[in-house]
Design a protein around this motif. Structure first.
Motif, short mmCIF file in Angstrom:
data_model
loop_
_atom_site.label_atom_id
_atom_site.label_comp_id
_atom_site.label_asym_id
_atom_site.label_seq_id
_atom_site.Cartn_x
_atom_site.Cartn_y
_atom_site.Cartn_z
N THR A 225 -24.67 -39.10 35.66
CA THR A 225 -25.33 -39.65 36.84
C THR A 225 -24.34 -40.28 37.80
O THR A 225 -24.74 -40.99 38.72
CB THR A 225 -26.39 -40.69 36.43
OG1 THR A 225 -25.77 -41.76 35.70
CG2 THR A 225 -27.47 -40.05 35.56
N ASP A 226 -23.05 -40.03 37.55
CA ASP A 226 -22.02 -40.54 38.44
C ASP A 226 -20.98 -39.44 38.64
O ASP A 226 -20.96 -38.45 37.92
CB ASP A 226 -21.36 -41.80 37.87
CG ASP A 226 -20.56 -41.51 36.61
OD1 ASP A 226 -20.97 -40.62 35.83
OD2 ASP A 226 -19.53 -42.16 36.38
N SER A 227 -20.12 -39.62 39.61
CA SER A 227 -19.11 -38.59 39.92
C SER A 227 -17.91 -38.67 38.99
O SER A 227 -17.10 -37.75 38.95
CB SER A 227 -18.64 -38.74 41.37
OG SER A 227 -18.08 -40.04 41.59
N GLY A 228 -17.79 -39.74 38.22
CA GLY A 228 -16.62 -39.91 37.38
C GLY A 228 -16.81 -39.57 35.92
O GLY A 228 -15.94 -39.84 35.09
N ASN A 229 -17.96 -38.99 35.55
CA ASN A 229 -18.26 -38.61 34.16
C ASN A 229 -18.18 -39.81 33.21
O ASN A 229 -17.67 -39.71 32.09
CB ASN A 229 -17.31 -37.51 33.68
CG ASN A 229 -17.53 -36.20 34.41
OD1 ASN A 229 -18.61 -35.94 34.91
ND2 ASN A 229 -16.49 -35.38 34.47
N GLU A 230 -18.72 -40.95 33.67
CA GLU A 230 -18.68 -42.16 32.85
C GLU A 230 -20.08 -42.73 32.55
O GLU A 230 -20.18 -43.73 31.85
CB GLU A 230 -17.84 -43.24 33.53
CG GLU A 230 -16.36 -42.89 33.62
CD GLU A 230 -15.52 -44.01 34.21
OE1 GLU A 230 -16.09 -45.05 34.61
OE2 GLU A 230 -14.28 -43.83 34.28
N ARG A 231 -21.11 -42.10 33.06
CA ARG A 231 -22.47 -42.55 32.77
C ARG A 231 -23.34 -41.32 32.53
O ARG A 231 -23.49 -40.47 33.40
CB ARG A 231 -23.03 -43.39 33.92
CG ARG A 231 -24.37 -44.05 33.58
CD ARG A 231 -24.79 -45.07 34.64
NE ARG A 231 -24.99 -44.47 35.95
CZ ARG A 231 -24.22 -44.69 37.02
NH1 ARG A 231 -23.19 -45.51 36.93
NH2 ARG A 231 -24.48 -44.10 38.17
N TYR A 232 -23.92 -41.26 31.33
CA TYR A 232 -24.67 -40.08 30.92
C TYR A 232 -26.08 -40.49 30.52
O TYR A 232 -26.26 -41.37 29.68
CB TYR A 232 -23.97 -39.41 29.75
CG TYR A 232 -24.41 -37.99 29.47
CD1 TYR A 232 -23.95 -36.93 30.26
CD2 TYR A 232 -25.29 -37.71 28.42
CE1 TYR A 232 -24.35 -35.63 30.01
CE2 TYR A 232 -25.69 -36.40 28.16
CZ TYR A 232 -25.21 -35.37 28.96
OH TYR A 232 -25.61 -34.08 28.71
N ALA A 233 -27.07 -39.88 31.14
CA ALA A 233 -28.45 -40.29 30.93
C ALA A 233 -29.29 -39.14 30.36
O ALA A 233 -29.10 -37.98 30.73
CB ALA A 233 -29.07 -40.78 32.23
N CYS A 234 -30.20 -39.46 29.46
CA CYS A 234 -31.09 -38.47 28.85
C CYS A 234 -32.53 -38.99 28.88
O CYS A 234 -32.78 -40.19 28.71
CB CYS A 234 -30.71 -38.19 27.40
SG CYS A 234 -29.12 -37.36 27.18
N THR A 235 -33.46 -38.07 29.07
CA THR A 235 -34.88 -38.36 28.95
C THR A 235 -35.43 -37.57 27.77
O THR A 235 -35.27 -36.34 27.71
CB THR A 235 -35.63 -37.96 30.23
OG1 THR A 235 -35.10 -38.67 31.35
CG2 THR A 235 -37.12 -38.27 30.09
N LEU A 236 -36.04 -38.26 26.83
CA LEU A 236 -36.58 -37.60 25.64
C LEU A 236 -37.80 -36.74 25.98
O LEU A 236 -38.53 -37.03 26.93
CB LEU A 236 -36.99 -38.64 24.60
CG LEU A 236 -35.89 -39.46 23.94
CD1 LEU A 236 -36.51 -40.50 23.02
CD2 LEU A 236 -34.95 -38.56 23.17
N ARG A 237 -38.01 -35.69 25.19
CA ARG A 237 -39.22 -34.90 25.32
C ARG A 237 -40.44 -35.75 24.96
O ARG A 237 -40.35 -36.66 24.15
CB ARG A 237 -39.16 -33.69 24.37
CG ARG A 237 -38.09 -32.70 24.71
CD ARG A 237 -38.09 -31.52 23.76
NE ARG A 237 -37.03 -30.60 24.13
CZ ARG A 237 -37.14 -29.69 25.09
NH1 ARG A 237 -38.29 -29.56 25.72
NH2 ARG A 237 -36.13 -28.90 25.39
N GLU A 238 -41.55 -35.40 25.54
CA GLU A 238 -42.79 -36.10 25.19
C GLU A 238 -43.26 -35.63 23.82
O GLU A 238 -43.10 -34.48 23.44
CB GLU A 238 -43.87 -35.80 26.23
CG GLU A 238 -43.63 -36.46 27.57
CD GLU A 238 -44.85 -36.35 28.48
OE1 GLU A 238 -45.97 -36.42 27.95
OE2 GLU A 238 -44.66 -36.19 29.69
N GLY A 239 -43.82 -36.55 23.05
CA GLY A 239 -44.45 -36.20 21.79
C GLY A 239 -43.52 -36.00 20.62
O GLY A 239 -43.93 -35.49 19.57
N LEU A 240 -42.25 -36.40 20.74
CA LEU A 240 -41.32 -36.26 19.62
C LEU A 240 -41.77 -37.14 18.45
O LEU A 240 -42.15 -38.30 18.64
CB LEU A 240 -39.90 -36.66 20.03
CG LEU A 240 -39.10 -35.72 20.92
CD1 LEU A 240 -37.73 -36.32 21.18
CD2 LEU A 240 -38.97 -34.34 20.30
#
Length: 535
Positions: A95-110
């Motif tokens: 989520t940044d240009s420097g490859n230092e912040r990585y974000a994930c959204t989990l699937r629903e119903g896991l």
């Protein structure tokens, strides 16, 4: 159907199977009978290693192949390799240009296999747990670029990195980042024994005798929610004492498929089998490498001239021809030839084997010859040809008159902890990468907290070159720093690459999906297997 060898070719920087197993990938039917797979991998709980299947400890291909079936990860390697794709996650990205912040959204119903919902807090717990425990195997180092893990509600998780790391999506596809249920795993303590619980495509039941797992039954997880299509209801993984016993079981029909490690003789025999055989041999590209590792503090090999002389003497082509034939290729770098960023650094520095050049290196350093030490190898972890391999290496070194080398074989359960404690001067290791990237052939051995626990330290590699390479999302753009690392390894020789191997699966001809049951990193993908009609 006729027996045939399916050869799955590689392309530079990407290994991609292009043929399906006999019967076609869509013909696999469901069966009440388990598909039975043979392996020579051994799974033992000992006093030194009482928790072999805890993802915060496990760090070898055998144990990872159990964990990949049962633990779900945010990302996963796709069929045919390539960049990792979301699995437990619905989406992930920097989520940044420097490859230092990585974000994930989990699937629903896991859900975990017991029906408990999977949340972002569970992801944070699992990653933080491995980083907190810091087991001696060094697997936690895969998460070394993580600074903090943040959750936003039940489905969003953000990884704040302490430095740029373009390889981070790959690392989230490895078992150390497997999602755990906090009620099954203590945050500050390893889980002893052979129980594994997660939200992956299968649940696992282990049959244990004398503190050794001899059989693992994987049953389709009814609560699994992810991207994988599971083509069977049950798979049994059976551990054999040696390749001959495993091969005999396949011949008799007691097992349906065998994987690593077949012997070179078995592979040659299957390759030349008659056309009416009911067994198929599947050949595919592999990223397995073998190398010699050095305790660079040990008196016998502390002077790098000794290690350089060994690099100058060892004849890789002769070694491969005598032991593995067409099943392996000589390797002149820790990074395989099919990986982006590979450089033939050892050949560039040493050229063809030469006794006179090796002698000159030792003479200039004032080393008294013959140099004496013992080379150690494991008898039961890398296949039945390992002993012969070390006999050839011994002959090559001793015939020069410059070395007086003994060899000694030891079972893995003793060999591994002993090597980590620095009690071997020279020892043989094999490596299956954590993911198909040059970083996975460098950082695990040369970065801080490395899996070999090596005393060799190159500040240039750790502080400059490795971080530089990780800033490049385009891995071709990282080649300059990766080549510099390989050149330093060839100069200092803390590791001495020997060969790169191919991969083989032998399967009865009513099994479908065998062409995809292992990927380039030798990871088992049991969900690909099914039963079809012999054609």
């Amino acid at each position: 159907m006729n027996r045939k060898t399916l050869v799955l070719p590689a392309v530079v920087g990407l290994l991609a199977p292009v043929l399906a197993a006999c019967g076609g990938s869509d013909s696999g039917g469901k069966s009440g009978d388990a598909i039975v797979i043979g392996t020579t991998d051994r799974f033992t709980a000992t006093k030194d290693a009482p928790a072999p299947l805890d993802p915060a400890y496990a760090y070898d291909i055998g144990t990872w192949n159990l964990l990949h079936q049962t633990l779900q990860t945010l990302m996963i390697q796709p069929k045919g390799d390539g960049q990792p794709v979301p699995e437990a996650a619905e989406k992930c990205g920097f989520t940044d240009s420097g490859n230092e912040r990585y974000a994930c959204t989990l699937r629903e119903g896991l859900k975990f296999a017991d029906g408990t919902p999977v949340t972002a807090a569970d992801v944070k717990f699992s990653v933080d747990r491995a980083r907190t425990i810091k087991s001696e195997n060094g697997v936690f180092a895969l998460l070394s670029t993580v600074d903090t893990v943040e959750t936003r509600g039940d489905r969003e998780v953000v990884f704040h990195l302490n430095t740029a790391d373009a390889t981070f999506p790959f690392k989230l596809s490895t078992p150390v980042a497997g999602i755990l249920n906090p009620k099954d795993y203590d945050k500050g303590k390893l889980r002893d024994g052979f129980s594994v619980d997660g939200s992956g495509p299968y649940t696992m039941k282990a049959d244990v005798k004398n503190n050794e797992l001899v059989d693992a039954v994987f049953t389709k997880n009814p609560h699994y929610q992810g991207t994988l299509k599971v083509n069977n209801d049950k798979v049994e993984l059976r551990s054999f004492t040696d390749a001959d016993a495993m091969g005999a079981a396949l011949d008799k029909g007691d097992i349906d498929l065998m994987t690593r490690a077949m012997s070179p003789d078995q592979i040659r025999k299957l390759s030349n089998a008659s056309g009416d055989s009911k067994i198929d041999l599947v050949e595919m590209p592999g990223l397995e490498v073998r190398f010699l590792a050095f305790n660079t503090d040990a008196a016998s090999v502390k002077d790098k001239a000794v290690r350089q002389a060994m690099a100058q003497l060892i004849n890789r082509s002769d070694l491969v021809a005598k032991v593995y034939g067409t099943q392996a290729d000589a390797l002149y770098s820790m990074v395989p030839a099919t990986i982006t960023g590979h450089s033939n650094s050892f050949f560039n520095k040493y050229g063809d084997p030469s006794v006179s050049k090796a002698k000159s290196l030792l003479n200039k350093a004032g080393i008294t010859t013959p140099v004496k030490f013992t080379m150690h190898y494991t008898t039961d972890h890398y296949g039945p040809a390992t002993k012969k391999e070390f006999e050839v290496l011994q002959q090559q070194l001793n015939s020069s008159g410059l070395f007086d080398v003994d060899i000694q074989g030891t079972p893995w359960k003793v060999f591994h902890p002993t090597s980590q404690k620095g009690q071997y001067d020279v020892y043989g290791m094999g490596w299956f990468p954590d993911f198909p990237d040059a970083d996975s052939f460098i950082a695990p051995f040369l970065d801080a907290d490395n899996t070999l626990n090596t005393p060799y330290v190159s500040n240039e590699i750790r502080k400059n070159l490795l971080p530089e390479s990780r800033r490049q999302a385009d891995r071709l753009a990282a080649s300059t720093s990766l080549t510099a690392i390989q050149d330093l390894v060839a100069k200092d020789v803390p590791l001495l690459p020997l060969w790169q191997g191919k991969q083989y699966v032998a399967t009865r001809d009513d099994i479908t999906g065998a062409a995809y049951v292992i990927d380039s990193s030798a990871t088992l993908r049991l969900w690909e297997l099914g039963r079809g009609v012999s054609g």
